[in-house]
Scaffold this active site. Structure first.
Site, PDB file in Angstrom:
ATOM      1  N   LYS A   1       1.078  -1.216  -0.019  1.00 40.06           N
ATOM      2  CA  LYS A   1       0.223   0.145  -0.156  1.00 40.06           C
ATOM      3  C   LYS A   1       0.940   1.626   0.094  1.00 40.06           C
ATOM      4  O   LYS A   1       0.744   2.401  -0.200  1.00 40.06           O
ATOM      5  CB  LYS A   1      -1.298   0.087   1.491  1.00 40.06           C
TER       6      LYS A   1
ATOM      7  N   GLN B   1       5.007   9.589   7.234  1.00 40.84           N
ATOM      8  CA  GLN B   1       3.906  10.016   6.340  1.00 40.84           C
ATOM      9  C   GLN B   1       3.890  11.439   6.368  1.00 40.84           C
ATOM     10  O   GLN B   1       3.633  12.296   5.331  1.00 40.84           O
ATOM     11  CB  GLN B   1       2.762  10.102   7.049  1.00 40.84           C
TER      12      GLN B   1
ATOM     13  N   ASP C   1       1.749  -1.163  12.286  1.00 39.28           N
ATOM     14  CA  ASP C   1       0.467  -1.661  11.861  1.00 39.28           C
ATOM     15  C   ASP C   1       0.745  -2.113  12.076  1.00 39.28           C
ATOM     16  O   ASP C   1      -1.260  -2.821  11.813  1.00 39.28           O
ATOM     17  CB  ASP C   1       0.388  -1.012   9.975  1.00 39.28           C
TER      18      ASP C   1
ATOM     19  N   LYS D   1      -4.400   6.677  14.230  1.00 40.48           N
ATOM     20  CA  LYS D   1      -4.389   5.213  12.546  1.00 40.48           C
ATOM     21  C   LYS D   1      -6.811   5.988  12.720  1.00 40.48           C
ATOM     22  O   LYS D   1      -6.925   6.632  13.097  1.00 40.48           O
ATOM     23  CB  LYS D   1      -4.633   4.344  13.495  1.00 40.48           C
TER      24      LYS D   1
ATOM     25  N   ARG E   1      -7.530  -2.711   9.556  1.00 41.70           N
ATOM     26  CA  ARG E   1      -6.927  -4.030  10.152  1.00 41.70           C
ATOM     27  C   ARG E   1      -7.511  -4.338  11.249  1.00 41.70           C
ATOM     28  O   ARG E   1      -6.715  -5.962  12.327  1.00 41.70           O
ATOM     29  CB  ARG E   1      -5.349  -3.612  10.456  1.00 41.70           C
TER      30      ARG E   1
HETATM   31  C1  S3P Z   1       2.328   5.104   6.053  1.00 45.87           C
HETATM   32  C2  S3P Z   1       2.721   5.417   7.271  1.00 45.87           C
HETATM   33  C3  S3P Z   1       2.747   5.454   8.938  1.00 45.87           C
HETATM   34  C4  S3P Z   1       1.487   3.723   8.698  1.00 45.87           C
HETATM   35  C5  S3P Z   1       0.799   3.651   6.890  1.00 45.87           C
HETATM   36  C6  S3P Z   1       0.943   3.980   5.995  1.00 45.87           C
HETATM   37  C7  S3P Z   1       3.510   5.683   4.997  1.00 45.87           C
HETATM   38  O1  S3P Z   1       2.043   5.895   9.385  1.00 45.87           O
HETATM   39  O2  S3P Z   1       1.063   3.820   9.747  1.00 45.87           O
HETATM   40  O3  S3P Z   1      -0.362   3.027   7.297  1.00 45.87           O
HETATM   41  O4  S3P Z   1       2.516   4.820   3.674  1.00 45.87           O
HETATM   42  O5  S3P Z   1       3.982   6.491   5.038  1.00 45.87           O
HETATM   43  P1  S3P Z   1       3.073   7.024   9.966  1.00 45.87           P
HETATM   44  O6  S3P Z   1       3.631   7.808   8.739  1.00 45.87           O
HETATM   45  O7  S3P Z   1       2.067   8.707  10.698  1.00 45.87           O
HETATM   46  O8  S3P Z   1       3.448   6.700  11.157  1.00 45.87           O
END
Ligand code: S3P
Length: 431
Positions: free
Chosen positions: A22, A168, A314, A341, A386
């Site tokens: 993803k 993110q 996750d 989340k 999830r």
């Molecule tokens: C992700 C980063 C994670 C993760 C999310 C996907 C990404 O979040 O929990 O499902 O693709 O960069 P955070 O960066 O906020 O921890």
């Protein structure tokens, strides 16, 4: 919709390739839309979240063609969309895209609205708004949450010291840095997934060492790339967990992404006593991948330290589910990010596990879950994909069938979950 899961009557067996990653799929769609020329994506995850990002890129002017499981994007000439960009349930989609648009030269003077569903509209966006605004971005929000209104503006690079390890946030800032004047540096308090850093060079952008962080120079041209998306370890995790829980099982998973910033779950599951084989000698588009195998047996509770949280972030709903069926207690600390989340995963998992008779203690930043017999009954996903899948896996070792309400949210990341589990021998039916 309701998913009914019956206790496993026999060992689970099989071999398959889990769906595309993803995180990597979102990044490929965004970078492909920003880059001039053609980007070819193989193995793109077909799910509600990643489709939302791909549609957003289409609305921003990317030409998207799909055939035979291959996505071809012609990007590089972005224009303002006609309406709001709807990122649905996807935190990655809205945060990364906001970063990419914040300083985009072709969109300056436009106003772009980014919206999401109820869950996404509750999630904190100040974590990206603040660093982007510090670079000169103009972003309005509803009290730090979506909808977000972005007016792309001239940005200047700077050094950001983040107070959370979040891929993110890091990625939103790096993507903004591509269109900023000068150098943008991101320093994190822990290690978060590095898919953006690994993928950018394929599109012709160079990153450099911003010790102790990562740095990007603005004004670099992006050009189309060929991206092979590895299988998603976060989806493979459900089969690994099911295989570990159900006695005598043997499951093999091919082409799984084994990026070390993502694979903490494998280490945690091994520490709980599962036998997991890894054959990984390939690298594709900067992402390591390989084959995983698991054999079922007894699991024991463990203590999970705060630094083990980001590389398995996750997988915590699933780890809590596994802990419910393991011998002894599992203590999770330093995991308060789970509260922001798709749902408050600490509160929701504690509540739903308790409904199945599991002994749980909710902590501010984690939980203590004590393994024991798991009853049948009725639980709820709280709109979290999830949570739904984690409870479905635990239900395989419950004493009686478990009904999971609002399980259709599984489509967010893994629409084929029930089919894949059924092919392994699990009994799961939609009602
Ligand atoms: C992700 C980063 C994670 C993760 C999310 C996907 C990404 O979040 O929990 O499902 O693709 O960069 P955070 O960066 O906020 O921890």
């Amino acid at each position: 919709m309701r998913l009914i899961v019956r206790p496993a009557e026999r060992a689970l067996r099989g071999r398959y390739r889990p769906p595309g990653d993803k995180s990597v799929s979102h990044r490929a769609a965004i970078l492909g839309g920003l880059a001039a020329g053609e980007t070819e994506i193989r193995g793109f995850l077909d799910s509600a979240d990643t489709r939302a990002t791909l549609d957003a890129m289409r609305q921003l002017g990317a030409d998207v063609e799909e055939s035979g499981g291959v996505i071809r994007l012609r990007g590089g000439s972005l224009r303002a969309p006609r309406g709001a960009l709807d990122l649905g349930n996807s935190g990655t989609g809205i945060r990364l895209l906001t970063g990419a648009l914040a300083g985009h030269p072709a969109l300056r003077g436009e106003r772009i609205e980014l919206v999401g569903d109820e869950s996404l509209s509750r999630r904190p966006m100040a974590r990206i708004i603040e660093p982007l605004v510090a670079m000169g971005a103009r972003i309005d929000s509803r009290a730090g949450c979506a909808p977000l209104l972005v007016e792309p503006a001239a940005l200047s690079g700077r050094r950001h010291a983040l107070n959370i390890a979040s891929a993110q946030v890091k990625s939103a800032v790096l993507l903004a840095g591509l269109f900023a004047e000068g150098e943008t540096v991101v320093v994190e308090p822990g290690v978060s997934r590095d898919h953006t850093e690994r993928m950018l060079p394929a599109f012709g952008a160079t990153l450099h060492d911003g010790a102790p962080g990562v740095a990007v120079r603005g004004g670099q041209a992006l050009s189309g790339a060929r991206i092979e998306v590895p299988g998603d370890l976060s989806s493979a995790a459900f089969a690994l967990a099911a295989g570990a829980l159900v006695d005598g099982s043997g499951i093999e998973l091919d082409g799984v992404g084994l990026n070390p910033t993502r694979s903490g779950f494998v280490d945690i599951l091994r520490t709980m006593g599962a036998t997991i084989g890894i054959e990984g000698d390939q690298t594709d588009g900067g992402e390591p991948l390989g084959r995983l195998s698991v054999t079922g047996g007894a699991l024991t509770g463990i203590d999970i330290a705060p630094e083990q949280v980001p590389p398995a972030i996750d997988e915590f709903p699933l780890i809590m589910a596994l802990a419910a069926a393991a011998g002894g207690a599992t203590r999770i600390r330093g995991a308060s990010e789970l509260r922001v989340k798709e749902s408050d995963r600490i509160a929701v998992m504690c509540r739903e596990l308790a409904r199945l008779g599991v002994e749980v203690v909710e902590l501010d930043d984690g939980a203590i879950v004590t393994g024991g017999p798991v009853h049948g009954g009725e639980v709820d996903s709280h709109g979290d994909h999830r949570v739904a899948m984690s409870l479905a896996v635990l239900a395989l070792v419950a004493k009686a069938p478990v009904a999971i309400d609002n399980a259709e949210w599984i489509r967010t990341s893994y629409p084929g979950f029930v089919d894949d589990m059924t092919a392994l021998g699990a009994q799961m039916d939609w009602e």
